[in-house]
Each structure stands twice: as structure tokens, then as C-alpha cells.
Design a protein around this motif. Structure first.
Motif, PDB file in Angstrom:
ATOM      1  N   SER A 216      16.431 -58.988 -29.839  1.00 22.52           N
ATOM      2  CA  SER A 216      15.118 -59.930 -30.196  1.00 22.52           C
ATOM      3  C   SER A 216      14.244 -59.982 -28.761  1.00 22.52           C
ATOM      4  O   SER A 216      14.536 -59.296 -27.761  1.00 22.52           O
ATOM      5  CB  SER A 216      15.912 -61.355 -30.348  1.00 22.52           C
ATOM      6  N   VAL A 217      12.961 -60.386 -29.228  1.00 15.52           N
ATOM      7  CA  VAL A 217      12.028 -60.686 -28.269  1.00 15.52           C
ATOM      8  C   VAL A 217      11.638 -62.240 -28.130  1.00 15.52           C
ATOM      9  O   VAL A 217      11.958 -62.837 -29.015  1.00 15.52           O
ATOM     10  CB  VAL A 217      10.876 -59.505 -28.466  1.00 15.52           C
ATOM     11  N   ALA A 218      10.691 -62.575 -27.159  1.00 15.11           N
ATOM     12  CA  ALA A 218      10.186 -63.937 -27.104  1.00 15.11           C
ATOM     13  C   ALA A 218       9.059 -63.893 -28.219  1.00 15.11           C
ATOM     14  O   ALA A 218       8.486 -62.850 -28.766  1.00 15.11           O
ATOM     15  CB  ALA A 218       9.515 -64.039 -25.932  1.00 15.11           C
ATOM     16  N   ALA A 219       8.677 -65.137 -28.665  1.00 14.40           N
ATOM     17  CA  ALA A 219       7.681 -65.286 -29.631  1.00 14.40           C
ATOM     18  C   ALA A 219       6.564 -65.077 -28.877  1.00 14.40           C
ATOM     19  O   ALA A 219       6.163 -65.484 -27.864  1.00 14.40           O
ATOM     20  CB  ALA A 219       7.779 -66.940 -30.258  1.00 14.40           C
ATOM     21  N   ASP A 220       5.365 -64.198 -29.714  1.00 14.20           N
ATOM     22  CA  ASP A 220       4.258 -64.070 -29.283  1.00 14.20           C
ATOM     23  C   ASP A 220       3.535 -65.335 -28.897  1.00 14.20           C
ATOM     24  O   ASP A 220       3.667 -66.507 -29.548  1.00 14.20           O
ATOM     25  CB  ASP A 220       3.325 -63.103 -30.373  1.00 14.20           C
ATOM     26  N   SER A 221       2.523 -65.341 -27.875  1.00 11.08           N
ATOM     27  CA  SER A 221       1.829 -66.598 -27.696  1.00 11.08           C
ATOM     28  C   SER A 221       0.579 -67.117 -28.706  1.00 11.08           C
ATOM     29  O   SER A 221       0.450 -68.112 -28.980  1.00 11.08           O
ATOM     30  CB  SER A 221       0.932 -66.492 -26.299  1.00 11.08           C
TER      31      SER A 221
END
Length: 275
Positions: A216-221
Motif C-alpha cells: 500500500s501507499v499513502a493517499a495522494d494529496s
């Protein structure tokens, strides 16, 4: 741990209720033509309770249908199929695709109708995916945030008109081009189907797996905040008509059939696109 397979109803797997058989017809993104609605109302008047029942996933149900041995009678089945709302008998239970109702009509960052149509075609074209649980859900948000708070198994949110960020269970996936989004969602569904195994204890949702399908990755801004349900009345691109208690009566339904395109919404309403 699950102890049984899901029992979500379909046309070929109806639910036996006290008032007769209940069937669910799945609409991709809630899209429904006035012609199909007209035919469906006729079928309901002849075989069911005369109304059409809307679900929280923007699908529709008929209640009180006649059956024999747990299945619809041949006459009732033929009538339901004549609406054109049963495009795949093998995959009818897994065509669970929620889309921002106004997409392509007003607001939003991208028109997700082509993505949803492509997703449906690829999903129905993969024989293995016919065994997905009937509760497995695809959620496509066009960047306005209206369906972003819906728990999804796999989905996406539009960041621009060319790029989306994937949703994978409760996690965020990579940012990808919108042109390849439908194929990527089908790949993720296939990976889940392979990972869940078989048998009555197999998971229904990605979040129930022992581990993540991929990193998983962080939510895009640029991911929007959830905007909440679409209000009733005049809205960008058309009018959102309420359907009290989700029961579209014959009289109310007939008032909508002159419109060429309708969109059933997840909030017990029907969005009528307008030029």
C-alpha cells in the motif's frame, strides 16, 4: 471466519421471502434507460408486487415473484430477462459496480462511464471471476468524493481527467493512468479470487484476507474528502429525484420513463441527466 458462502440474490439465485421470491438486478453505476424501466414496471405489474425496489448499491430488486423449486417460474424468468437487464447469466451476481451518479453530466474530474463499461466487459469476460462473492464491490469515484466513503474491495478515485488512484480494500494503491484502470481493477479482483481459496469459509472481502494483496501507499494529496450523499433537487447536470423508502411505485416510475437515460443512486433516488 466465514462459515458459509454469500447468499446475495440474483435472477438465477432468488431469495425466498414471505411474499414470494426476491431477485436483484445489477446496474453498472446505476445506469438505466427509460425503455428498460418501462419494461421492468410492466414485468413487476404482471409477476411481482407492481413496484421496483432500490438498493444501497444503486441496484434494483423485484419482490413477490412466483417460483418453483426455489427458482423463478420459466414465464417469470423470461419476463425479467426481456428487460435487457440480465446481460450475463454466468456473472450476474458479481456485477457490483458503484459509480459517482453524475459522472459525465456535471462536475467531477473525469467521466468514468467508459471506465465502468470497460470494467463490466472485462469482468464478465473472465470465467474465473464468476466465482467472486456476491458482496465483492467495485467503487469508482470521479473525484467529487460522493462515493468515496463507501467500503470498497477494489476501486479508484479520479485525481485528474487522466489519472486515478487505486483503492485496494482499506488501503490505497498506486496512481495510474485512467486508460488502464479497468484492466487493473480486474487484475486485482483476480488476485483476490486466487488468494481467498474455496469453500464456505473463504473470505468475501479483501479486508478479510490474512495479508494485503500488494504494497500500500499513502493517499495522494489530490484525493478529495468525502462529500456525502447527493442532495435531492436540482444538482449539477440534472435533477436528483427522491424515491421514498426506496420503493419506486408504478405511478412514480411511469413518470420517469420518458427520459432516455436515468441513473439509480445509492441514496434511494434517481438522477435525471439534463442537457
Amino acid at each position: 471466519m466465514r462459515t458459509r458462502a454469500d447468499r446475495c440474490p440474483g435472477v438465477l439465485r432468488p431469495w425466498a421471502a414471505q411474499d414470494g421470491l426476491l431477485v436483484r438486478l445489477r446496474l453498472v453505476g446505476g445506469r438505466l434507460s427509460g425503455t428498460a424501466l418501462d419494461r421492468l414496471l410492466t414485468v413487476s405489474a404482471e409477476f411481482a408486487d407492481g413496484s421496483i425496489h432500490l438498493t444501497g448499491r444503486a441496484n434494483i430488486q423485484l419482490r413477490g415473484l412466483p417460483g418453483r423449486g426455489g427458482a423463478l417460474t420459466p414465464e417469470a424468468l423470461a419476463a425479467v430477462a426481456s428487460t435487457g437487464l440480465l446481460p450475463s447469466r454466468s456473472h450476474e451476481l458479481v456485477r457490483n459496480i458503484v459509480v459517482s451518479p453524475q459522472t459525465g453530466h456535471g462536475g467531477g474530474r473525469a467521466d468514468l462511464r467508459p471506465v465502468a463499461a470497460r470494467l463490466d466487459a472485462l469482468l464478465c469476460g473472465d470465467p474465473a471471476l464468476a466465482a467472486l462473492p456476491g458482496r465483492f464491490l467495485f467503487v469508482l469515484d470521479d473525484g467529487r468524493g460522493d462515493v468515496l466513503d463507501r467500503p470498497a474491495d477494489v476501486g479508484l478515485v479520479a485525481l485528474t481527467d487522466t489519472h486515478v488512484q487505486l483503492r485496494i480494500g482499506d488501503r490505497w494503491g498506486p496512481v495510474i493512468g485512467i486508460d488502464g484502470a479497468a484492466a487493473r481493477l480486474v487484475e486485482l479482483a483476480g488476485a483476490f479470487q486466487a488468494a481467498r481459496g474455496a469453500g464456505p469459509d473463504a473470505p468475501w472481502h479483501i479486508r478479510e484476507l490474512a495479508g494485503p494483496l500488494e504494497r500500500s501507499v499513502a493517499a495522494d494529496s489530490r484525493v478529495p474528502a468525502p462529500s456525502g450523499p447527493l442532495p435531492f433537487g436540482d444538482v449539477p447536470g440534472g435533477v436528483h429525484v427522491p424515491v421514498p423508502d426506496g420503493v419506486l411505485t408504478g405511478h412514480h416510475g411511469r413518470s420517469l420513463t420518458p427520459h432516455g437515460e436515468l441513473v439509480v443512486t445509492p441514496w434511494h433516488g434517481v438522477f435525471i441527466p439534463q442537457p
